[in-house]
Design a protein around this motif. Structure first.
Motif, PDB file in Angstrom:
ATOM      1  N   LYS A 292      -1.238   3.220  -9.319  1.00 19.32           N
ATOM      2  CA  LYS A 292      -2.395   4.048  -9.033  1.00 19.32           C
ATOM      3  C   LYS A 292      -3.554   3.682  -9.950  1.00 19.32           C
ATOM      4  CE  LYS A 292      -3.887   8.434  -7.510  1.00 19.32           C
ATOM      5  NZ  LYS A 292      -3.514   9.500  -6.596  1.00 19.32           N
TER       6      LYS A 292
ATOM      7  N   GLU B   8       0.850  -1.192   0.000  1.00 17.48           N
ATOM      8  CA  GLU B   8       0.000   0.000   0.000  1.00 17.48           C
ATOM      9  C   GLU B   8       0.883   1.239   0.000  1.00 17.48           C
ATOM     10  OE1 GLU B   8      -3.842  -1.750  -0.043  1.00 17.48           O
ATOM     11  OE2 GLU B   8      -3.298   0.381  -0.116  1.00 17.48           O
TER      12      GLU B   8
ATOM     13  N   ASN C 147       4.606   4.027 -10.591  1.00 14.47           N
ATOM     14  CA  ASN C 147       3.664   4.555  -9.613  1.00 14.47           C
ATOM     15  C   ASN C 147       2.338   4.873 -10.260  1.00 14.47           C
ATOM     16  OD1 ASN C 147       5.408   4.777  -7.170  1.00 14.47           O
ATOM     17  ND2 ASN C 147       6.610   6.014  -8.569  1.00 14.47           N
TER      18      ASN C 147
ATOM     19  N   ARG D 274      -0.733  11.664  -9.810  1.00 11.95           N
ATOM     20  CA  ARG D 274      -1.997  11.739 -10.530  1.00 11.95           C
ATOM     21  C   ARG D 274      -1.767  11.217 -11.949  1.00 11.95           C
ATOM     22  NH1 ARG D 274       0.838  16.105 -10.205  1.00 11.95           N
ATOM     23  NH2 ARG D 274       1.148  17.323 -12.101  1.00 11.95           N
TER      24      ARG D 274
ATOM     25  N   LYS E 154      -5.132   0.428  -8.891  1.00  9.06           N
ATOM     26  CA  LYS E 154      -5.890   0.615  -7.647  1.00  9.06           C
ATOM     27  C   LYS E 154      -7.216   1.330  -7.912  1.00  9.06           C
ATOM     28  CE  LYS E 154      -3.054  -0.763  -4.185  1.00  9.06           C
ATOM     29  NZ  LYS E 154      -3.304  -2.130  -3.777  1.00  9.06           N
ATOM     30  N   LEU E 155      -7.173   2.329  -8.794  1.00  7.85           N
ATOM     31  CA  LEU E 155      -8.372   3.134  -9.024  1.00  7.85           C
ATOM     32  C   LEU E 155      -9.387   2.448  -9.923  1.00  7.85           C
ATOM     33  CD1 LEU E 155      -6.994   6.731  -9.664  1.00  7.85           C
ATOM     34  CD2 LEU E 155      -8.233   5.909  -7.666  1.00  7.85           C
TER      35      LEU E 155
ATOM     36  N   ASP F   7       2.236   5.017  -0.733  1.00  6.73           N
ATOM     37  CA  ASP F   7       1.509   6.283  -0.699  1.00  6.73           C
ATOM     38  C   ASP F   7       1.485   6.892  -2.098  1.00  6.73           C
ATOM     39  OD1 ASP F   7       2.064   9.541   0.840  1.00  6.73           O
ATOM     40  OD2 ASP F   7       0.307   8.664  -0.138  1.00  6.73           O
ATOM     41  N   LEU F   8       0.330   6.787  -2.716  1.00  5.10           N
ATOM     42  CA  LEU F   8       0.235   7.266  -4.094  1.00  5.10           C
ATOM     43  C   LEU F   8      -0.571   8.547  -4.211  1.00  5.10           C
ATOM     44  CD1 LEU F   8      -0.560   3.784  -5.659  1.00  5.10           C
ATOM     45  CD2 LEU F   8       1.603   4.992  -5.836  1.00  5.10           C
ATOM     46  N   THR F   9      -0.866   9.162  -3.070  1.00  4.61           N
ATOM     47  CA  THR F   9      -1.769  10.320  -3.127  1.00  4.61           C
ATOM     48  C   THR F   9      -1.222  11.449  -3.988  1.00  4.61           C
ATOM     49  OG1 THR F   9      -0.815  10.946  -1.006  1.00  4.61           O
ATOM     50  CG2 THR F   9      -3.019   9.985  -0.957  1.00  4.61           C
ATOM     51  N   SER F  10       0.117  11.616  -3.992  1.00  2.00           N
ATOM     52  CA  SER F  10       0.640  12.746  -4.759  1.00  2.00           C
ATOM     53  C   SER F  10       0.762  12.451  -6.253  1.00  2.00           C
ATOM     54  CB  SER F  10       1.997  13.172  -4.196  1.00  2.00           C
ATOM     55  OG  SER F  10       2.787  12.019  -4.004  1.00  2.00           O
TER      56      SER F  10
END
Lengths: 451, 216
Positions: A232, A91, A228, A98, A235-236, A93-96
């Protein structure tokens, strides 16, 4: 004396070039980029789109302080090798991160495409076009489609609907052309995996397995920024999908290898743009930048192939033959520009009232249908229906059937769509395609529409 | 084809004349017809092998030739070699609009010999396009292959060192040998300037683009 290998090749090239007689002028020397894409303004648009995407990736790298590529330290390599089959449990951290672009960004580019020699003035008498695509490519209408897709006529049995239909037995002599012909009426579930592999000439030879293993070694050694984006995207999209979440680990494996596969550069032979300059010093990359939803090209194949190298080689072949045309700008009849135009033309010609109504309420049909077509309907149809659609893509060696289905869906829901008064409600009517049966829709649209 | 190094005939291509309908008083409108005259060198009629060009939105092309029969007195005569050859599948759509094309003498309805002038009549009936033309028009002459060249002749040519052999399609040996010498010199330079850095196949600045190939 000893030559460095590369200089030797250069010398040989020059030698051959000077000794080779001039090509006879019976076929004027068209430059290679012209053979890939004859229209200059399309080549230019594709090149500038690619530049934009790469620039976006490079800025992401700078902003986030993440290098485009880096060698993994030994400990990290070991760790990754150990959990190769369960990368989904990670898991990070892929928040940054896009996505570099989404289908709707690409649609805006296509809408802006213009031929500098095209007279777009309203006074022109050529059939005016209500849709968003403004380039005059030749697309087939229903009478022509009926001739080309005669195996889909209402009186011909289709697998999955008419399973008692009389169908010729499968030819077991490894005949790729026969498999393709068979696939036009749908493959039976048990045979589909082998038939597709046969059509795509993807026989999983030892060298294919070795190639795949080399790619996995590459994934373990180097980390790419693009990885990355792949994480992402999976995951999305796929991980959130009821049908595909079980294949999450497979998807990582296949896509991470794919992003390092320089053999995919081969496909640029058919794409108009030359490979952009490598932005990773000495690092081998396929230069296919995944966009939001890219993993959906792979997900349905997981139902057919459970051996990773086989899954990989079938996906790669499908990408090189078909999927890349869905996110590049070209004049090819299977290219996304032609598909969009064909969808709009079919709708305007055969459902003019509907098209006019939707246009009036600010709901241009292409804005809704584009996301389906860009993914060849993956993630929108139920899997068994999707595979029946992809049978026809392979059977007819063309993505045209995707545009036909998009128009057929609008035709099917026309009554409800005539009632809506906004883009939002039009989207809602067309939000759920999971109950649709694709072949009856296509058959009725092609063969029962009054012309 | 014989693979000979055939150069196009040097010709002068007149500016295209777009025919207009109506007159300047009532308002001339484009007719969709354009005429391009190609004048061949004066006093040197050509036997045409092939006409090549790049299309730019022309739908049909008609080829007319002005031929002068040799030895006979009298004016040269115009004839039609090819009428309305379609260059675009559909005049309203893109297919074929920017293709490279060639018209071979075998496709022509008359023998394109002793030609002094070529007239190309372009038609584009669709109003979808702002303009139409042909680009890069080249006329290649018909070269008779030498029928007497047999293997024994070729071999005997090789033993005559001082004679200039009759080169059939082969480049000049002096040019080839001087280019090879230049390349040899280059390899010598590269050998002396060897570094431990990996050059990589066709690499320039880490790029795999073969068009950027450089020797420096």
């Amino acid at each position: 004396f000893f030559f460095k290998e590369s200089s030797q090749n250069v010398i040989c090239l020059l030698l051959f070039d000077s000794l080779r007689p001039q090509l006879p002028p019976s076929h004027p020397a068209a430059p290679p980029e012209h053979l890939k894409e004859p229209l200059a303004y399309m080549r230019k648009a594709q090149a500038s789109w690619e530049k934009r995407v790469l620039k976006s990736l490079n800025s992401m790298s700078t902003e986030l302080g993440v290098p485009l590529a880096r060698m993994r330290p030994a400990a990290e390599q070991k760790e990754l090798a150990n959990k190769w089959n369960e990368m989904g449990t990670d898991e990070p951290d892929l928040t940054s991160f896009r996505p570099v672009y989404a289908p709707k960004d690409f649609l805006e580019v296509l809408i802006g495409l213009r031929n500098p020699n095209h007279d777009g003035s309203e006074a022109v008498g050529v059939r005016s076009h209500w849709g968003l695509i403004q380039v005059p490519l030749n697309v087939r209408d229903i009478p022509q489609l009926r001739r080309a897709y005669s195996e889909l006529s209402l009186t011909t049995g289709q697998l999955g609907i008419d399973d008692h239909a009389h169908i010729h037995p499968v030819i077991v002599e490894q005949d790729s052309a026969a498999a393709q012909q068979y696939s036009r009426q749908g493959c039976s579930t048990g045979l589909r995996a082998d038939l597709w592999a046969l059509i795509l000439n993807s026989n999983n030879q030892p060298q294919d397995v070795m190639h795949y293993e080399q790619l996995t070694a590459g994934v373990i050694q180097h980390d790419l920024l693009v990885d990355n984006l792949i994480y992402k995207d999976v995951k999305l999209t796929a991980s959130n999908d009821d049908y595909y979440f079980v294949f999450e680990d497979f998807l990582y494996q296949v896509l991470l290898c794919f992003s390092r596969d320089t053999a995919v550069l081969e496909h640029f032979k058919y794409n108009s743009a030359t490979p952009p300059r490598s932005f990773i010093q000495g690092e081998r990359m396929s230069r296919v930048i995944p966009f939001h939803g890219f993993s959906m090209y792979v997900a349905p194949l997981c139902f057919l192939y459970n051996e990773p190298s086989k899954l990989y080689s079938v996906f790669r072949e499908m990408y090189i033959r078909y999927f890349f045309r869905l996110h590049s700008i070209s004049s090819s009849p299977s290219g996304i520009v032609s598909l969009c135009l064909q969808f709009e033309r079919l709708l305007q010609t055969h459902l003019p009232q509907l098209f006019y109504h939707l246009r009036q309420i600010g709901a241009q049909p292409l804005r809704i249908a584009f996301k389906w077509m860009v993914r060849a309907f993956s993630g929108y149809l139920s899997t068994d229906q999707l595979l029946l659609l992809w049978d026809r893509i392979l059977g007819y060696d063309s993505l045209e059937v995707v545009a036909v289905l998009a128009a057929a869906v609008f035709a099917f829901r026309a009554e409800n769509l005539m009632e809506v008064t906004s883009l939002g409600s039009a989207e809602a009517v067309l939000a759920d395609l999971s109950t649709l049966k694709v072949m009856p829709l296509i058959q009725v649209f092609l063969f029962a529409t009054a012309i | 084809m014989s693979g000979e190094d055939v150069q196009p005939v040097s010709c002068s291509i007149k500016p295209p004349v777009y025919l207009q309908m109506g007159d300047s008083e009532t308002g001339a409108a484009p007719s969709g017809v354009c005429v391009v005259d190609v004048a061949l060198p004066f006093g040197k009629p050509v036997n045409i092998q092939e006409i090549t060009f790049k299309n730019y939105y022309t739908a049909y092309v008609t080829v007319r030739l002005l031929r002068k029969s040799p030895g006979q007195e009298g004016p040269a005569k115009w004839c039609t070699a090819l009428r309305d050859l379609p260059l675009m599948d559909n005049p309203h759509t893109e297919a074929g609009s920017q293709d490279y094309c060639s018209v071979h003498r075998a496709q022509m309805q008359v023998e394109p010999d002793h030609v002094t002038s070529v007239r190309l009549i372009l038609r584009q009936p669709s109003s979808a396009w702002l303009t139409f033309s042909l680009e890069e028009v080249n006329i290649f002459p018909h070269v008779e292959p030498n029928p007497e060249k047999e293997v024994s002749d070729w071999l005997s040519d090789l033993t005559l060192v001082d004679q200039h052999p009759d080169l059939e399609g082969l480049p000049d040996p002096q040019t080839v040998s001087s280019s090879i010498q230049q390349m040899w010199a280059l390899t010598e330079v590269m050998q002396t300037n060897q570094t431990t850095a990996s050059i990589g196949r066709y690499d320039v600045d880490g790029c795999y683009d073969i068009n950027l190939l450089s020797l420096t």
